[in-house]
Design a protein around this motif. Structure first.
Motif, PDB file in Angstrom:
ATOM      1  N   ASP A   1       0.823  -1.302   0.078  1.00  0.00           N
ATOM      2  CA  ASP A   1      -0.226  -0.017   0.086  1.00  0.00           C
ATOM      3  C   ASP A   1       0.921   1.238  -0.074  1.00  0.00           C
ATOM      4  O   ASP A   1       1.885   1.358   0.745  1.00  0.00           O
ATOM      5  N   SER A   2       0.607   2.247  -1.087  1.00  0.00           N
ATOM      6  CA  SER A   2       1.515   3.471  -0.797  1.00  0.00           C
ATOM      7  C   SER A   2       0.547   4.564  -1.151  1.00  0.00           C
ATOM      8  O   SER A   2      -0.463   4.423  -2.185  1.00  0.00           O
TER       9      SER A   2
ATOM     10  N   LYS B   1      17.856  -3.215  -7.966  1.00  0.00           N
ATOM     11  CA  LYS B   1      17.561  -2.104  -8.104  1.00  0.00           C
ATOM     12  C   LYS B   1      16.126  -1.573  -8.866  1.00  0.00           C
ATOM     13  O   LYS B   1      16.110  -2.482  -9.734  1.00  0.00           O
ATOM     14  N   SER B   2      15.422  -0.826  -8.562  1.00  0.00           N
ATOM     15  CA  SER B   2      14.224  -0.569  -9.241  1.00  0.00           C
ATOM     16  C   SER B   2      14.566   0.345 -10.334  1.00  0.00           C
ATOM     17  O   SER B   2      15.414   1.064 -10.536  1.00  0.00           O
ATOM     18  N   ASP B   3      13.546   0.007 -11.596  1.00  0.00           N
ATOM     19  CA  ASP B   3      13.904   0.722 -12.730  1.00  0.00           C
ATOM     20  C   ASP B   3      12.583   1.392 -13.287  1.00  0.00           C
ATOM     21  O   ASP B   3      12.300   1.516 -14.445  1.00  0.00           O
ATOM     22  N   ARG B   4      11.495   1.413 -12.110  1.00  0.00           N
ATOM     23  CA  ARG B   4      10.306   2.046 -12.744  1.00  0.00           C
ATOM     24  C   ARG B   4       9.612   2.627 -11.512  1.00  0.00           C
ATOM     25  O   ARG B   4      10.042   2.127 -10.461  1.00  0.00           O
ATOM     26  N   ILE B   5       8.538   3.194 -11.859  1.00  0.00           N
ATOM     27  CA  ILE B   5       7.719   4.003 -10.689  1.00  0.00           C
ATOM     28  C   ILE B   5       6.393   3.337 -11.229  1.00  0.00           C
ATOM     29  O   ILE B   5       5.765   3.289 -11.998  1.00  0.00           O
ATOM     30  N   TYR B   6       5.720   2.901  -9.744  1.00  0.00           N
ATOM     31  CA  TYR B   6       4.488   2.532  -9.789  1.00  0.00           C
ATOM     32  C   TYR B   6       3.544   3.696  -9.119  1.00  0.00           C
ATOM     33  O   TYR B   6       3.926   4.423  -8.155  1.00  0.00           O
ATOM     34  N   LYS B   7       2.333   3.767  -9.501  1.00  0.00           N
ATOM     35  CA  LYS B   7       1.514   4.694  -9.231  1.00  0.00           C
ATOM     36  C   LYS B   7       1.073   4.645  -7.810  1.00  0.00           C
ATOM     37  O   LYS B   7       1.009   3.410  -7.281  1.00  0.00           O
ATOM     38  N   ALA B   8       0.490   5.519  -7.080  1.00  0.00           N
ATOM     39  CA  ALA B   8      -0.076   5.226  -5.710  1.00  0.00           C
ATOM     40  C   ALA B   8      -0.984   4.187  -5.735  1.00  0.00           C
ATOM     41  O   ALA B   8      -1.925   4.515  -6.774  1.00  0.00           O
ATOM     42  N   GLY B   9      -1.350   3.574  -4.418  1.00  0.00           N
ATOM     43  CA  GLY B   9      -2.223   2.462  -4.497  1.00  0.00           C
ATOM     44  C   GLY B   9      -1.978   1.333  -3.937  1.00  0.00           C
ATOM     45  O   GLY B   9      -0.879   1.317  -3.207  1.00  0.00           O
TER      46      GLY B   9
END
Length: 200
Positions: free
Chosen positions: A72-73, A142-150
């Motif tokens: 959850d973010s 490492k992360s290579d992407r952004i997820y939308k809030a949710g």
């Protein structure tokens, strides 16, 4: 000035302070280790991952059913998920694991097939342990992407839904004193359960 300098030496030589310094230096750049309990076999009983950008290594075991993790973010966040498993001495890899990333309605939006992935050996210098490294959403831990809030779910599984694995999430290393204290207590249990050569 000279007196102050002399009074400082006993503090710097304190065994407790030295011990804490060594422990902190050893784990400051590692994932926070978490020993998972039973359950997690449905979205309703999913393990809740708070602060998904903070790196964690969740040690768990499949016992006949897939396991679920809930993220959850309230804000957009850098997303990273990867699978590893303990490498026990000269034991061959016991099994492989896959994962799906699900939206709040449990629709698959991403995932990785561990069965078709070529798992490779990796030595984790901070924990001084060997792992088999599996598939990841990201690159080189490492992360290579952004997820939308949710809300998102991660479902871990394999053909038999059996075996031990480690789910790595997040890529920001952050250790507070409570986390360090928990790590000191948790790691002996993890080492005993996950690196027993007799299990192969």
């Amino acid at each position: 000035m000279e007196g102050n300098r002399k009074r400082g030496f006993p503090i710097l030589k304190s065994p407790i302070l030295v011990f804490i310094t060594v422990i902190f230096a050893s784990i400051a750049n590692a994932h926070q280790p978490i020993l998972n309990g039973e359950g997690l076999t449905s979205p309703e009983t999913a393990y809740v991952i708070d602060k998904p950008e903070i790196s964690k290594a969740i040690f768990s075991q499949l016992n006949g059913m897939p396991q679920y993790y809930r993220i959850d973010s309230e804000t957009d966040f850098a997303f990273y998920v990867g699978l590893t498993q303990p490498k026990r001495g000269t034991c061959p890899i016991a099994s492989t694991f896959s994962f799906d990333v699900l939206d709040p309605h449990l629709h698959v939006i991403d995932g990785r097939d561990g069965e078709s992935f070529e798992w490779w050996e990796w030595y984790e210098e901070y924990g001084k342990d060997w792992y088999w490294v599996g598939p990841e959403v990201g690159k080189e831990f490492k992360s290579d992407r952004i997820y939308k809030a949710g809300t998102y779910y991660v479902r871990v599984f394999n053909n038999d839904n059996q075996g031990q694995y480690v789910l790595a999430v997040g890529d920001i290393e952050k250790f507070t004193l409570p986390v360090i204290a928990r790590t000191i207590l948790t790691m002996p249990k993890i080492n005993s359960k996950f690196w027993d050569d007799k299990l192969c």
